[in-house]
Motif scaffolding. Structure first.
Motif, short mmCIF file in Angstrom:
data_model
loop_
_atom_site.label_atom_id
_atom_site.label_comp_id
_atom_site.label_asym_id
_atom_site.label_seq_id
_atom_site.Cartn_x
_atom_site.Cartn_y
_atom_site.Cartn_z
N UNK A 3 44.06 -2.76 57.45
CA UNK A 3 45.12 -3.11 56.52
C UNK A 3 44.69 -4.34 55.73
N UNK A 4 44.72 -4.23 54.41
CA UNK A 4 44.48 -5.38 53.54
C UNK A 4 45.63 -5.48 52.55
N UNK A 5 46.42 -6.53 52.66
CA UNK A 5 47.52 -6.74 51.72
C UNK A 5 46.95 -7.59 50.58
N UNK A 6 46.70 -6.93 49.47
CA UNK A 6 46.01 -7.57 48.34
C UNK A 6 46.93 -8.43 47.50
N UNK A 7 48.23 -8.14 47.52
CA UNK A 7 49.21 -8.93 46.77
C UNK A 7 50.58 -8.66 47.35
N UNK A 8 51.42 -9.69 47.36
CA UNK A 8 52.75 -9.55 47.94
C UNK A 8 53.70 -10.54 47.27
N UNK A 9 54.89 -10.06 46.89
CA UNK A 9 55.88 -10.95 46.31
C UNK A 9 56.32 -10.49 44.93
N UNK A 10 57.20 -11.27 44.31
CA UNK A 10 57.75 -10.88 43.02
C UNK A 10 56.71 -10.87 41.91
N UNK A 11 55.56 -11.52 42.13
CA UNK A 11 54.50 -11.52 41.13
C UNK A 11 53.62 -10.29 41.22
N UNK A 12 53.78 -9.51 42.28
CA UNK A 12 53.01 -8.27 42.39
C UNK A 12 52.76 -7.87 43.82
#
Length: 250
Positions: A3-12
């Motif tokens: 698992x790689x979370x490359x981006x998280x949040x309201x910005x993407x």
């Protein structure tokens, strides 16, 4: 399953799941070039991405979809959600469910479940890594979790779930009342407590990996999100790093 979370949040938002030589993305909410760069940083060549699964059409989940056209990657989304998804070549638009073949054997089976968000046809996903017999549930952008969602996600090895906000911080924020009402509504986002209560129902203390994602930068704090879930799971006698693992993604 990696698992790689490359981006998280309201910005993407963008999550990469890899098994064997196959990778799939769930959401592509940052610029195409950023996704390419972040994939390479974690050792994934973009051409090896087999499919992209979109939870819903908001820009923080779809901004990077030009990646699909560049590498001829099929894109899966709810049928009605295509009304708001632009710029994907017609031949790359696919329907669900999906079983993906990496050329050697079937690697991923992806099943969608309905979520509750202010979009046409928002979805969560359960990804079954057939190669390693592991299940990963992904639940982003939903105002509530119902029994059908719990049934879909149960018995997973990995839970990637939003822990978006603390309601008291939302109320004290400078957001317009209409925005506050949307966030805390049944078609908004999960609060820390809602997420914790959901995980209480799902986690069995078998070493599950939990990722708390999509935290609001204005209406939450990573330590608060973590504490809320840890405290709730302690009611079942579960201790972090003994019965489960937890990571807060910011």
């Amino acid at each position: 399953m990696k698992v790689n979370i490359l981006a998280s949040g309201s910005s993407g938002n963008c999550i990469a799941l890899t098994s064997g030589g196959s990778t799939i993305l769930v959401d592509a909410g940052v610029a195409k070039t950023k996704i390419e760069k972040r994939l390479l940083e974690v050792g994934i060549v973009p051409i090896n991405v087999e499919a992209i699964f979109i939870t819903h059409a908001h820009k923080d989940h779809t901004k990077g979809l030009p990646l699909a056209n560049k590498y001829k990657i099929p894109v899966y989304a709810g049928e009605e959600e295509w009304k708001d998804i632009q710029g994907v070549d017609e031949e790359l638009r696919k329907s669900l469910p999906a079983i993906l073949n990496d050329g050697i054997e079937y690697t991923f089976q992806v099943i969608a479940f309905k979520t509750h968000h202010d979009a046409y046809d928002p979805l969560g996903y359960v990804v079954h890594d057939l190669y390693n017999d592991l299940r990963c549930s992904i639940c982003l952008d939903t105002g509530k979790v119902d029994d059908e969602m719990l049934e879909a996600m149960k018995d997973s090895n990995v839970y990637i779930i939003e822990s978006n906000h603390e309601p008291r911080m939302v109320e004290a924020s400078s957001y317009p009342n209409s925005v506050k009402a949307r966030i805390i509504s049944d078609v908004g986002h999960l609060s820390n407590q809602q997420t914790a209560e959901t995980l209480y129902k799902l986690v069995q203390g078998r070493g599950e990996q939990i990722y708390l994602t999509h935290l609001s930068s204005n209406n939450n704090m990573p330590a608060l999100a973590e504490m809320t879930t840890v405290r709730e799971l302690a009611k079942k006698g579960f201790i972090k790093d003994k019965h489960y693992k937890l990571e807060v993604i910011t």
